[in-house]
Design a protein around this motif. Structure first.
Motif, PDB file in Angstrom:
ATOM      1  N   ALA A 454       0.812  -1.216   0.000  1.00 19.52           N
ATOM      2  CA  ALA A 454       0.000   0.000   0.000  1.00 19.52           C
ATOM      3  C   ALA A 454       0.846   1.266   0.000  1.00 19.52           C
ATOM      4  O   ALA A 454       0.520   2.239  -0.694  1.00 19.52           O
ATOM      5  N   LEU A 455       1.938   1.282   0.764  1.00 20.64           N
ATOM      6  CA  LEU A 455       2.799   2.463   0.800  1.00 20.64           C
ATOM      7  C   LEU A 455       3.432   2.736  -0.556  1.00 20.64           C
ATOM      8  O   LEU A 455       3.409   3.868  -1.059  1.00 20.64           O
ATOM      9  N   ASP A 456       3.992   1.700  -1.145  1.00 18.43           N
ATOM     10  CA  ASP A 456       4.669   1.867  -2.434  1.00 18.43           C
ATOM     11  C   ASP A 456       3.696   2.298  -3.530  1.00 18.43           C
ATOM     12  O   ASP A 456       4.072   3.046  -4.444  1.00 18.43           O
ATOM     13  N   ARG A 457       2.470   1.829  -3.442  1.00 21.50           N
ATOM     14  CA  ARG A 457       1.490   2.130  -4.483  1.00 21.50           C
ATOM     15  C   ARG A 457       0.740   3.433  -4.225  1.00 21.50           C
ATOM     16  O   ARG A 457      -0.128   3.819  -5.019  1.00 21.50           O
ATOM     17  N   GLY A 458       1.041   4.103  -3.132  1.00 21.29           N
ATOM     18  CA  GLY A 458       0.384   5.367  -2.830  1.00 21.29           C
ATOM     19  C   GLY A 458      -1.082   5.226  -2.468  1.00 21.29           C
ATOM     20  O   GLY A 458      -1.879   6.147  -2.707  1.00 21.29           O
ATOM     21  N   GLU A 459      -1.451   4.098  -1.863  1.00 18.62           N
ATOM     22  CA  GLU A 459      -2.856   3.855  -1.542  1.00 18.62           C
ATOM     23  C   GLU A 459      -3.260   4.412  -0.170  1.00 18.62           C
ATOM     24  O   GLU A 459      -4.448   4.483   0.136  1.00 18.62           O
ATOM     25  N   LEU A 460      -2.265   4.781   0.647  1.00 14.32           N
ATOM     26  CA  LEU A 460      -2.587   5.323   1.966  1.00 14.32           C
ATOM     27  C   LEU A 460      -2.853   6.827   1.872  1.00 14.32           C
ATOM     28  O   LEU A 460      -2.182   7.550   1.133  1.00 14.32           O
ATOM     29  N   GLN A 461      -3.851   7.256   2.642  1.00 15.00           N
ATOM     30  CA  GLN A 461      -4.237   8.673   2.642  1.00 15.00           C
ATOM     31  C   GLN A 461      -4.399   9.159   4.083  1.00 15.00           C
ATOM     32  O   GLN A 461      -4.616   8.361   4.996  1.00 15.00           O
ATOM     33  N   LEU A 462      -4.293  10.466   4.256  1.00 12.06           N
ATOM     34  CA  LEU A 462      -4.572  11.074   5.551  1.00 12.06           C
ATOM     35  C   LEU A 462      -5.811  11.949   5.446  1.00 12.06           C
ATOM     36  O   LEU A 462      -5.940  12.746   4.510  1.00 12.06           O
ATOM     37  N   HIS A 463      -6.721  11.766   6.389  1.00 11.92           N
ATOM     38  CA  HIS A 463      -7.868  12.642   6.533  1.00 11.92           C
ATOM     39  C   HIS A 463      -7.689  13.448   7.818  1.00 11.92           C
ATOM     40  O   HIS A 463      -6.962  13.027   8.719  1.00 11.92           O
ATOM     41  N   TYR A 464      -8.366  14.597   7.897  1.00 16.87           N
ATOM     42  CA  TYR A 464      -8.152  15.520   9.005  1.00 16.87           C
ATOM     43  C   TYR A 464      -9.502  15.895   9.617  1.00 16.87           C
ATOM     44  O   TYR A 464     -10.471  16.138   8.901  1.00 16.87           O
ATOM     45  N   GLN A 465      -9.545  15.921  10.950  1.00 10.15           N
ATOM     46  CA  GLN A 465     -10.764  16.334  11.650  1.00 10.15           C
ATOM     47  C   GLN A 465     -10.421  17.465  12.615  1.00 10.15           C
ATOM     48  O   GLN A 465      -9.464  17.371  13.377  1.00 10.15           O
ATOM     49  N   GLU A 466     -11.210  18.528  12.555  1.00 14.08           N
ATOM     50  CA  GLU A 466     -10.900  19.720  13.349  1.00 14.08           C
ATOM     51  C   GLU A 466     -11.137  19.489  14.835  1.00 14.08           C
ATOM     52  O   GLU A 466     -11.954  18.677  15.247  1.00 14.08           O
ATOM     53  N   GLN A 467     -10.380  20.225  15.604  1.00 14.00           N
ATOM     54  CA  GLN A 467     -10.551  20.294  17.051  1.00 14.00           C
ATOM     55  C   GLN A 467     -10.848  21.767  17.381  1.00 14.00           C
ATOM     56  O   GLN A 467     -10.075  22.658  17.012  1.00 14.00           O
ATOM     57  N   THR A 468     -11.975  22.002  18.094  1.00 13.43           N
ATOM     58  CA  THR A 468     -12.499  23.362  18.266  1.00 13.43           C
ATOM     59  C   THR A 468     -12.487  23.780  19.724  1.00 13.43           C
ATOM     60  O   THR A 468     -12.838  22.988  20.613  1.00 13.43           O
ATOM     61  N   ASP A 469     -12.078  25.010  19.959  1.00 21.06           N
ATOM     62  CA  ASP A 469     -12.107  25.585  21.301  1.00 21.06           C
ATOM     63  C   ASP A 469     -13.553  25.931  21.649  1.00 21.06           C
ATOM     64  O   ASP A 469     -14.235  26.648  20.917  1.00 21.06           O
ATOM     65  N   LEU A 470     -14.049  25.401  22.784  1.00 16.47           N
ATOM     66  CA  LEU A 470     -15.455  25.605  23.145  1.00 16.47           C
ATOM     67  C   LEU A 470     -15.749  27.060  23.514  1.00 16.47           C
ATOM     68  O   LEU A 470     -16.838  27.577  23.240  1.00 16.47           O
ATOM     69  N   ALA A 471     -14.816  27.735  24.096  1.00 18.97           N
ATOM     70  CA  ALA A 471     -15.072  29.109  24.539  1.00 18.97           C
ATOM     71  C   ALA A 471     -15.161  30.072  23.370  1.00 18.97           C
ATOM     72  O   ALA A 471     -16.067  30.918  23.299  1.00 18.97           O
ATOM     73  N   SER A 472     -14.241  29.929  22.385  1.00 19.65           N
ATOM     74  CA  SER A 472     -14.207  30.888  21.276  1.00 19.65           C
ATOM     75  C   SER A 472     -14.868  30.376  20.012  1.00 19.65           C
ATOM     76  O   SER A 472     -15.204  31.151  19.113  1.00 19.65           O
ATOM     77  N   GLY A 473     -14.996  29.065  19.920  1.00 13.10           N
ATOM     78  CA  GLY A 473     -15.551  28.473  18.708  1.00 13.10           C
ATOM     79  C   GLY A 473     -14.560  28.403  17.564  1.00 13.10           C
ATOM     80  O   GLY A 473     -14.931  28.022  16.441  1.00 13.10           O
ATOM     81  N   PHE A 680     -20.202  16.887  15.037  1.00 11.44           N
ATOM     82  CA  PHE A 680     -20.994  18.095  15.261  1.00 11.44           C
ATOM     83  C   PHE A 680     -20.440  19.253  14.423  1.00 11.44           C
ATOM     84  O   PHE A 680     -21.199  20.089  13.913  1.00 11.44           O
ATOM     85  N   PHE A 681     -19.106  19.250  14.258  1.00 14.84           N
ATOM     86  CA  PHE A 681     -18.505  20.299  13.441  1.00 14.84           C
ATOM     87  C   PHE A 681     -18.117  19.775  12.059  1.00 14.84           C
ATOM     88  O   PHE A 681     -18.406  20.400  11.050  1.00 14.84           O
ATOM     89  N   SER A 682     -17.449  18.614  12.043  1.00 15.44           N
ATOM     90  CA  SER A 682     -16.985  18.121  10.746  1.00 15.44           C
ATOM     91  C   SER A 682     -16.561  16.664  10.866  1.00 15.44           C
ATOM     92  O   SER A 682     -15.996  16.248  11.886  1.00 15.44           O
ATOM     93  N   ARG A 683     -16.830  15.943   9.799  1.00 14.92           N
ATOM     94  CA  ARG A 683     -16.285  14.596   9.692  1.00 14.92           C
ATOM     95  C   ARG A 683     -14.811  14.702   9.275  1.00 14.92           C
ATOM     96  O   ARG A 683     -14.378  15.751   8.781  1.00 14.92           O
ATOM     97  N   PRO A 684     -14.046  13.624   9.415  1.00 17.40           N
ATOM     98  CA  PRO A 684     -12.690  13.632   8.866  1.00 17.40           C
ATOM     99  C   PRO A 684     -12.762  13.803   7.339  1.00 17.40           C
ATOM    100  O   PRO A 684     -13.546  13.125   6.667  1.00 17.40           O
ATOM    101  N   VAL A 685     -11.966  14.721   6.799  1.00 14.16           N
ATOM    102  CA  VAL A 685     -12.022  15.021   5.365  1.00 14.16           C
ATOM    103  C   VAL A 685     -10.620  15.001   4.787  1.00 14.16           C
ATOM    104  O   VAL A 685      -9.615  15.009   5.511  1.00 14.16           O
ATOM    105  N   SER A 686     -10.541  15.009   3.459  1.00 14.69           N
ATOM    106  CA  SER A 686      -9.253  15.006   2.775  1.00 14.69           C
ATOM    107  C   SER A 686      -8.534  16.331   2.995  1.00 14.69           C
ATOM    108  O   SER A 686      -9.122  17.314   3.465  1.00 14.69           O
ATOM    109  N   LYS A 687      -7.274  16.383   2.612  1.00 14.20           N
ATOM    110  CA  LYS A 687      -6.491  17.601   2.827  1.00 14.20           C
ATOM    111  C   LYS A 687      -7.043  18.765   2.006  1.00 14.20           C
ATOM    112  O   LYS A 687      -7.002  19.924   2.454  1.00 14.20           O
ATOM    113  N   GLU A 688      -7.569  18.481   0.832  1.00 13.21           N
ATOM    114  CA  GLU A 688      -8.122  19.547   0.010  1.00 13.21           C
ATOM    115  C   GLU A 688      -9.348  20.159   0.678  1.00 13.21           C
ATOM    116  O   GLU A 688      -9.486  21.399   0.755  1.00 13.21           O
ATOM    117  N   GLU A 689     -10.236  19.312   1.191  1.00 13.03           N
ATOM    118  CA  GLU A 689     -11.449  19.810   1.837  1.00 13.03           C
ATOM    119  C   GLU A 689     -11.118  20.504   3.152  1.00 13.03           C
ATOM    120  O   GLU A 689     -11.749  21.514   3.510  1.00 13.03           O
TER     121      GLU A 689
END
Length: 697
Positions: A454-473, A680-689
């Motif tokens: 999978a590594l050699d073939r470039g099949e692995l991807q990273l998705h990102y999910q935000e972490q939000t400060d409750l006080a400031s949003g 509640f804020f966002s699902r894990p998404v691709s780097k572009e999103e």
């Protein structure tokens, strides 16, 4: 000379003198006073004195050293008694010793009166030298033969022993109730013709070999055999050859003591075929025995079975009590397993805490289950390891011949799969192999093969999910989540392959790729003008315990030029509870780099408050399972409040993951939670999103 008639050379007939001078023997004539009156030419040549030097002088003037030895001899001759040949040692004019064969006859006058003695002497010095040399040679040869460690005997053409050396004789007297039957004068072939007792076959074969060498059928013959004594067992190599040279037939028999060689061979075989710790057959001997069992089962159309055993919780015992205790436990297990099986069965150790039991003949399946249950019951009893009572158990996988496999490798593989199923379903149990297990194993192998590429073939991807400060949003960070874009199965979440990566060790290269890619992406967003924020990356147990973790993190931060303060490493609570001292030491090394540290899934492990106080942690993540229980009972609410309060008292900030509803967000905000993460804020998404999300935040 008073009182006796004077005999002079002139009184002898000239023909007699001529005759004496012509003889090859030394001729010496003595009168009654033992004075010399005859000394022929042979005497001159042998002794060196001339007749002129000796005639009229006492015999003792020339042989003083020998006179005490010859005096009685001469007196008997002068008394009128002829004397037979006698070998004496005399000396020459040059004082060299000389051996002669001496005979003496009385000389008589016409009246029969003894008037002297005539001595005839033959020079036998050369012959005596040869005889002495032969005796010395024989003595020397005998000493050499007696010094040989081999037992040696010589037989005549009838098989009778005519000579033995010291080693043969010593062995005969030490190991035989009738040693005389193995020494000179007895028929060795007859001694070999035993009819009963131990060694009959070897003795008969040896006797046949001796006869074959005697009649010329064989040039030589050899045979290895064992010999028992009350205290020891010996091994010998007997060799039979014909004595070279002319003369009557002689057979040489030697017996070499090869006990040390056989013991060394046995030790080598023990090392090669048996486990050094438990003394059980090892994998190599198991392969051979199982192969024989299957061949016999095929010929006789029987069923056979193998049981694959793996001890439960052995690593925990080994790590907590030490390797010596672990070794002692394995010895106890080996002994108990041997007690559970029949004499015809085989118990082998594959390595580590894995064992195999081979059952050659199992008419009924119940026969297998009885032994499997007997093993479980036996291992359920506690084991005392230097005063520490330990309980262990085992998981057993069973494969049957011919139903589950017809060769050694197939059966072991099937039993191994069944054993893993027994572990998955609660341990301390046994499971029979099934076709379903095989299908699952095929799928697992296919998944493992795909993951390796999978590594050699470039099949692995990273998705990102935000972490939000409750006080400031505001978005204060993001968590990296791994995905695998499988060519056949589509996009896979970590739950589908992370355990496999851990088991195979692939988690190390994959984890390093995740860390490097995440740091590079975070740096890339900063260079694009987005506000700097931390990026959280999960570490597996293998990664955290790897000796190069700190070096790897440092190297990646330098390569990607990301400041350490923007990297957060997440570790599970259970990972931190194994060895608190080693854990603290590793965390402190990471803190020195400048990264922040978080405990993931907090509340699901077994951390004590005391341990938590020692850890240099920046953030606690409340496990999502507690949020799902909000509203259905007071337990989850109390746990969340306790975690938040405890964290704030100790210093770390608190982030809750898995937040999906307003109710959950409001509860967390009301109780002082610092940050949240979830759908509640966002699902894990691709780097572009996620880039778009950051730009609009």
């Amino acid at each position: 000379m008073s009182g006796s008639a004077m005999i002079t050379p002139e009184g002898l007939h000239a023909t007699l003198l001529s005759l004496l001078d012509g003889r090859p023997l030394a001729v010496v004539g003595l009168d009654m006073d033992e004075k010399i009156f005859i000394w022929n030419r042979a005497a001159e040549q042998i002794f060196g004195w001339t007749a002129a030097e000796t005639l009229g002088r006492p015999h003792s003037d020339f042989q003083q050293e020998t006179r005490p030895n010859t005096r009685k001899y001469l007196m008997r001759v002068l008394a009128g008694n002829p004397q037979a040949n006698k070998e004496v040692r005399l000396q020459t004019l040059s004082a060299q010793p000389i051996d002669v064969n001496w005979s003496a006859t009385p000389l008589r006058d016409r009246n029969g009166k003894t008037v002297g003695a005539l001595i005839l002497m033959e020079d036998i010095t050369t012959r005596k030298m040869l005889e002495r040399a032969q005796i010395e040679s024989e003595r020397f040869s005998r000493a050499i033969v007696d010094a040989l460690p081999q037992h040696l005997a010589i037989l005549d053409e009838n098989g009778v022993i005519i000579a033995v050396n010291k080693a043969w004789r010593d062995f005969a007297f030490a190991h035989s109730d009738r040693p005389e039957k193995l020494c000179e004068g007895t028929n060795y072939l007859a001694a070999c013709n035993v009819t009963e007792g131990e060694g009959v076959q070897e003795a008969e074969a040896y006797a046949q070999g001796i006869r074959a060498v005697m009649n010329g059928t064989l040039i030589e013959f050899s045979l290895e055999y064992s010999c028992h004594s009350p205290d020891h067992q010996y091994w010998y190599n007997g060799r039979v050859t014909r004595f070279p040279g002319e003369g009557p037939l002689r057979i040489v028999i030697t017996h070499d003591n090869i006990t040390e060689l056989k013991l060394a061979e046995k030790a080598i075989q023990q090392l090669a075929q048996y486990d050094t710790l438990t003394r059980l057959p090892n994998r190599m001997l198991l392969q051979d025995r199982l192969g024989q069992v299957l061949a016999k089962a095929k010929r006789e159309r029987q069923r056979a079975a193998i049981l694959f055993l793996d001890l439960d919780r052995f690593k925990l015992i080994n790590d907590s009590l030490g390797h010596a205790a672990g070794d002692n436990l394995l010895k106890v297990v080996a002994a108990r397993l041997n007690d559970c099986v029949r004499r015809s069965d085989t118990v082998a150790r594959l390595g580590g805490d894995e064992f195999i039991i081979v059952l050659p003949s199992v008419p009924q399946t119940e026969d297998v289950t009885l032994i499997a249950q007997k093993v479980l019951d036996s291992l359920a009893h506690p084991v005392d390891l230097d005063g520490q009572e330990v309980f262990t158990s085992t998981s057993i996988g069973i494969a049957m011949y011919p139903a589950d496999g017809r060769d050694v490798d197939s059966l072991i593989r099937c039993a191994d799969m069944a054993m893993y199923r027994a572990k998955e379903t609660g341990r301390n149990s046994y499971r029979f192999f099934s076709a379903e297990m095989n299908q699952q194993m095929v799928q697992r192998l296919a998944m493992e093969t795909g993951l390796r590429h999978a590594l050699d073939r470039g099949e692995l991807q990273l998705h990102y999910q935000e972490q939000t400060d409750l006080a400031s949003g505001k978005i204060t960070g993001m968590e990296v989540l791994l995905r695998w874009q499988h060519p056949d199965l589509g996009l896979l979440a970590p739950a589908d392959f992370i355990d496999l990566a851990e088991e195979t060790g692939l988690i190390l290269p994959i984890g390093e790729w995740v860390l490097r890619t995440a740091c590079a992406q975070n740096r890339s967003w900063q260079e694009a003008g987005l506000a700097p924020m931390r990026i959280a990356v999960n570490l597996s147990a293998r990664q955290f315990n790897h000796h190069r973790l700190v070096d790897t993190v440092t190297m990646i931060l330098e390569e990607t030029r990301l400041s350490p303060k923007w990297l957060e490493l997440e570790l599970t609570e259970n990972l931190l509870s194994n060895d608190i001292e080693a854990t603290v030491a590793q965390l402190q090394k990471l803190k020195k780099i400048g990264v922040s540290l978080a405990i993931d899934d907090f509340g699901t492990g077994f951390s004590s408050l005391r341990n938590l106080k020692q850890l240099p942690i920046d953030r606690l993540k409340i496990d999502h399972s507690f949020l799902q229980g909000l509203g259905s009972g007071a337990d989850s609410s109390s746990i969340i409040k306790t975690i938040i309060g405890m964290a704030h008292n100790l210093g770390p900030r608190v982030i809750a993951e898995g937040v999906e509803t307003n109710q959950q967000r409001d509860f967390l905000q009301q109780n002082g939670c610092d940050e949240i993460q979830g759908y509640f804020f966002s699902r894990p998404v691709s780097k572009e999103e996620f880039h778009k999300l950051l730009k609009t935040a």
